[in-house]
Motif scaffolding. Structure first.
Motif, PDB file in Angstrom:
ATOM      1  N   SER A  95      -1.111  -0.460   1.886  1.00 27.81           N
ATOM      2  CA  SER A  95      -0.982  -1.627   2.843  1.00 27.81           C
ATOM      3  C   SER A  95      -0.047  -1.229   4.080  1.00 27.81           C
ATOM      4  CB  SER A  95      -0.286  -2.779   2.364  1.00 27.81           C
ATOM      5  OG  SER A  95      -1.549  -3.696   1.807  1.00 27.81           O
ATOM      6  N   TYR A 140       5.277  -8.080   5.888  1.00 27.94           N
ATOM      7  CA  TYR A 140       5.562  -7.718   4.481  1.00 27.94           C
ATOM      8  C   TYR A 140       5.408  -8.735   3.593  1.00 27.94           C
ATOM      9  CZ  TYR A 140      10.024 -10.026   4.958  1.00 27.94           C
ATOM     10  OH  TYR A 140      10.902 -10.676   5.342  1.00 27.94           O
ATOM     11  N   VAL A 176       1.603  -9.788   0.801  1.00 26.72           N
ATOM     12  CA  VAL A 176       1.376  -8.822  -0.207  1.00 26.72           C
ATOM     13  C   VAL A 176       1.010  -9.478  -1.481  1.00 26.72           C
ATOM     14  CG1 VAL A 176       2.689  -6.918   0.631  1.00 26.72           C
ATOM     15  CG2 VAL A 176       3.689  -8.787  -1.233  1.00 26.72           C
ATOM     16  N   GLY A 234       0.946  -7.222  -4.630  1.00 25.70           N
ATOM     17  CA  GLY A 234       1.459  -6.778  -5.554  1.00 25.70           C
ATOM     18  C   GLY A 234       0.796  -5.309  -5.946  1.00 25.70           C
ATOM     19  N   LYS A 235       1.665  -4.179  -6.351  1.00 27.42           N
ATOM     20  CA  LYS A 235       1.301  -2.930  -6.665  1.00 27.42           C
ATOM     21  C   LYS A 235       0.740  -2.214  -5.350  1.00 27.42           C
ATOM     22  CE  LYS A 235       0.438  -3.666 -11.596  1.00 27.42           C
ATOM     23  NZ  LYS A 235      -0.543  -3.342 -12.596  1.00 27.42           N
ATOM     24  N   GLU A 236       1.427  -2.680  -4.059  1.00 23.93           N
ATOM     25  CA  GLU A 236       0.687  -1.878  -2.780  1.00 23.93           C
ATOM     26  C   GLU A 236       1.835  -0.808  -2.848  1.00 23.93           C
ATOM     27  OE1 GLU A 236      -0.448  -6.199  -1.746  1.00 23.93           O
ATOM     28  OE2 GLU A 236       1.147  -5.495  -3.061  1.00 23.93           O
ATOM     29  N   MET A 287       3.468   0.511   0.481  1.00 27.70           N
ATOM     30  CA  MET A 287       3.714  -0.232   1.505  1.00 27.70           C
ATOM     31  C   MET A 287       3.995   0.866   2.830  1.00 27.70           C
ATOM     32  SD  MET A 287       2.995  -3.196   1.010  1.00 27.70           S
ATOM     33  CE  MET A 287       3.420  -4.008   2.648  1.00 27.70           C
ATOM     34  N   LEU A 300       9.636  -7.631  -1.360  1.00 19.69           N
ATOM     35  CA  LEU A 300       8.383  -6.490  -1.975  1.00 19.69           C
ATOM     36  C   LEU A 300       8.750  -6.093  -3.403  1.00 19.69           C
ATOM     37  CD1 LEU A 300       8.169  -3.972   0.832  1.00 19.69           C
ATOM     38  CD2 LEU A 300       6.369  -5.924   0.251  1.00 19.69           C
ATOM     39  N   GLN A 317       7.710  -9.212  -5.391  1.00 18.67           N
ATOM     40  CA  GLN A 317       6.164  -9.451  -5.565  1.00 18.67           C
ATOM     41  C   GLN A 317       5.509  -8.148  -6.391  1.00 18.67           C
ATOM     42  OE1 GLN A 317       6.370 -12.697  -4.374  1.00 18.67           O
ATOM     43  NE2 GLN A 317       4.174 -12.163  -4.017  1.00 18.67           N
ATOM     44  N   SER A 334       5.481  -4.784  -5.448  1.00 19.63           N
ATOM     45  CA  SER A 334       4.950  -3.778  -4.713  1.00 19.63           C
ATOM     46  C   SER A 334       5.275  -2.546  -5.250  1.00 19.63           C
ATOM     47  CB  SER A 334       5.328  -4.037  -3.137  1.00 19.63           C
ATOM     48  OG  SER A 334       4.779  -5.027  -2.676  1.00 19.63           O
ATOM     49  N   THR A 335       4.550  -1.441  -5.172  1.00 15.97           N
ATOM     50  CA  THR A 335       4.978  -0.305  -5.808  1.00 15.97           C
ATOM     51  C   THR A 335       6.148   0.515  -4.812  1.00 15.97           C
ATOM     52  OG1 THR A 335       2.663   0.108  -6.068  1.00 15.97           O
ATOM     53  CG2 THR A 335       3.884   2.167  -6.179  1.00 15.97           C
TER      54      THR A 335
END
Length: 545
Positions: free
Chosen positions: A34, A42, A45, A47-49, A51, A72, A75, A77-78
């Motif tokens: 993303s 931001y 999202v 999850g697991k993006e 960024m 992030l 949530q 995110s990666t």
């Protein structure tokens, strides 16, 4: 299914990238890429993006940088990757400390890299990893699997797919009525598995389309939210659903990369099922001779039959069961069924399990099926007729210009006695065509006493001699009119008024014609026996003409 950020950074594409902070989080998984460059971008999202940001938002705004990282991370995110040298310069120490503390990777992106190149690179890494995994598994299996071990190939594909996605996977073979699941013994299988080509579940459900091109969809139980949702991909050959690939979402919904892997696995499975179809189509070409030998009485014992089928690979019919003969016959003068063998075979192969029936073309105008009826404890004929309704409809749709009828014989307990059922199925078609002029699916049982007639007797010479008292009508110039009046008169229980209404003529005209008929044929229609003989004769009047 995804790839970890650590795995991605080790690939050739990411050679020029630099991990600024958050080394403890390199095992975090990427399932999407993303991009955001709006102050609150931001916040949308899932999850697991992976960024991406130019970093412009965070220049002289450490608080926003901190807020974005915390959000992030929460949530799931990666990581966050920024072009540090474009706007930021040095990353504030408190941001580096925060990322290290959270284990949330912060990555520097080279200035000259386009966002689309990063997105494509991550997608390629994920896709190539699964393709390599499949190829390695197939190469390893070459030493174990023969080219015709189709079911083993299917099982290997399912195991590989399940291990890659980390979800339980099932393959439901609709034609063979078999299920293979990996890992085995899953508690959610009961009530969810259906061998129907259509959705046929015992609960109310919601259907969500994930890919309309391949008809991938999700089924969710709306009666019990604790039940595991599942994704279905039908495997279709020649327009018929032969199997279903099912992903059990016991630990959450599948993602974008999962759907890609499912599409790839669908392609691999479709290839195997097409090979199975081609193999079965080739083998069943040899059933013409086998069926012909059975109905001719050449295979008069099971010992002889076992010898005959010993060379047929993958012969699944259980010869110890009870059987019925089904005959599909077209009028003469049409193109031979042999010319359309592939079309006919496809209909049967994709609609009848091979452990249920064998079929063959007997001659230009006749198809014969030997059908296993052991599973029917009662109403055998009724159930067989029901089984063949859709199949017969498909056959007729394949040959819309032809007059085609289907006959069903009586059940026999010994397949080597199938000749009796075969003769009954032929009578159902040939004699039934006279008795039930509008009928297309006729059973020997439907014929009643007419089943006692011999097929070879329904010829002009023999039949005409037996019913010579009606023959003079055929010589009259108004024979069609007289015969039509006689039929309606008898159907109306010899009531001239009712017959007149049906014929749209005056009742006196009916009386006149009936009188003329009795005089010409020298018959007494008041005599019940004479009347019965005439009624039977009229059923076969076309043979006399």
């Amino acid at each position: 299914m995804g790839v970890t950020i650590g795995e991605a950074l080790k690939t050739k594409f990411f050679t020029g990238y630099h991990l600024i902070a958050g080394e403890k989080g390199l095992d975090r998984e990427i399932q999407a890429v993303s991009l955001f460059d709006a102050p609150d971008g931001y916040k949308w999202v899932k999850g697991k993006e992976f960024m991406l940001s130019s970093g412009y938002l965070f220049k002289d705004n450490v608080e926003l940088f901190r807020e974005a990282i915390l959000f992030l991370y929460k949530q799931n995110s990666t990581c966050i990757a920024v072009k540090k040298d474009r706007y930021l310069g040095d990353v504030p120490k408190e941001i580096i400390d925060l990322c290290n503390e959270l284990g949330f990777p912060l990555i520097n992106v080279p200035n000259n890299v386009a966002w689309i190149d990063i997105i494509n690179a991550v997608n390629s890494i994920v896709m190539n990893r699964y393709i390599t995994h499949i190829i390695d598994r197939k190469n390893a299996d070459k030493l174990v699997l023969r080219s015709d071990d189709f079911h083993k190939k299917i099982e290997k594909t399912i195991i590989c797919l399940s291990e890659e996605l980390k979800y339980p996977i099932s393959i439901v073979d609709i034609l063979e009525k078999e299920v293979f699941t990996y890992p085995k013994e899953q508690p959610f299988l009961k009530d969810n598995i259906s061998f129907s080509k259509e959705d046929n579940f015992s609960f109310n459900y919601q259907k969500e389309i994930l890919c309309d091109k391949l008809n991938i969809y999700r089924i969710k139980n709306i009666e019990d939210s604790n039940k595991c949702p599942f994704v279905i991909i039908p495997i279709v050959i020649k327009g018929v659903t032969v199997s279903k690939l099912i992903v059990w979402e016991h630990s959450g919904k599948i993602d974008y990369y999962d759907l890609f892997v499912l599409r790839l696995s669908y392609t691999l499975l479709l290839e195997v099922y097409e090979q199975i179809y081609l193999m079965n189509s080739f083998e069943r070409r040899f059933y013409d001779d086998l069926i012909r030998a059975l109905i001719n009485g050449e295979l008069d014992s099971k010992q002889n039959l076992i010898k005959a089928i010993s060379n047929i690979q993958d012969f699944k019919l259980n010869i110890e069961n009870n059987f019925i003969c089904v005959c599909i016959k077209q009028d003469g003068g049409n193109p031979s069924f042999y010319n359309d063998r592939e079309k006919i075979s496809t209909t049967f192969l994709l609609n009848i399990p091979k452990d249920k029936s064998i079929f063959g073309i007997l001659d230009d105008n006749t198809i014969i099926l030997l059908y296993d009826v052991k599973g029917y404890n009662k109403d055998v004929i009724k159930n067989v007729k029901k089984d063949f309704e859709s199949i017969f409809k498909e056959i007729k749709n394949n040959f819309p210009d032809r007059e085609i009828k289907l006959g069903i014989g009586d059940m026999v307990e010994d397949i080597c006695s199938i000749k009796k059922s075969y003769v009954g199925s032929l009578k159902a078609v040939d004699i039934g065509s006279y008795i039930y002029t509008d009928g297309e699916m006729i059973t020997f049982e439907d014929l009643g006493p007419f089943g006692l007639l011999r097929l070879e007797s329904i010829q002009r010479k023999d039949f005409g001699n037996n019913f010579s008292h009606i023959s003079p009508l055929l010589e009259e110039p108004d024979s069609d009119e007289l015969i039509s009046t006689l039929k309606v008169y008898l159907e109306s229980e010899s009531n001239c008024n009712i017959a007149a209404k049906k014929l749209f003529i005056h009742s006196n005209t009916v009386r006149y014609r009936i009188g003329k008929i009795q005089q010409i044929c020298n018959i007494d229609l008041e005599d019940p026996i004479e009347r019965l003989k005439v009624e039977i004769t009229l059923k076969f009047i076309n043979s006399l003409k």
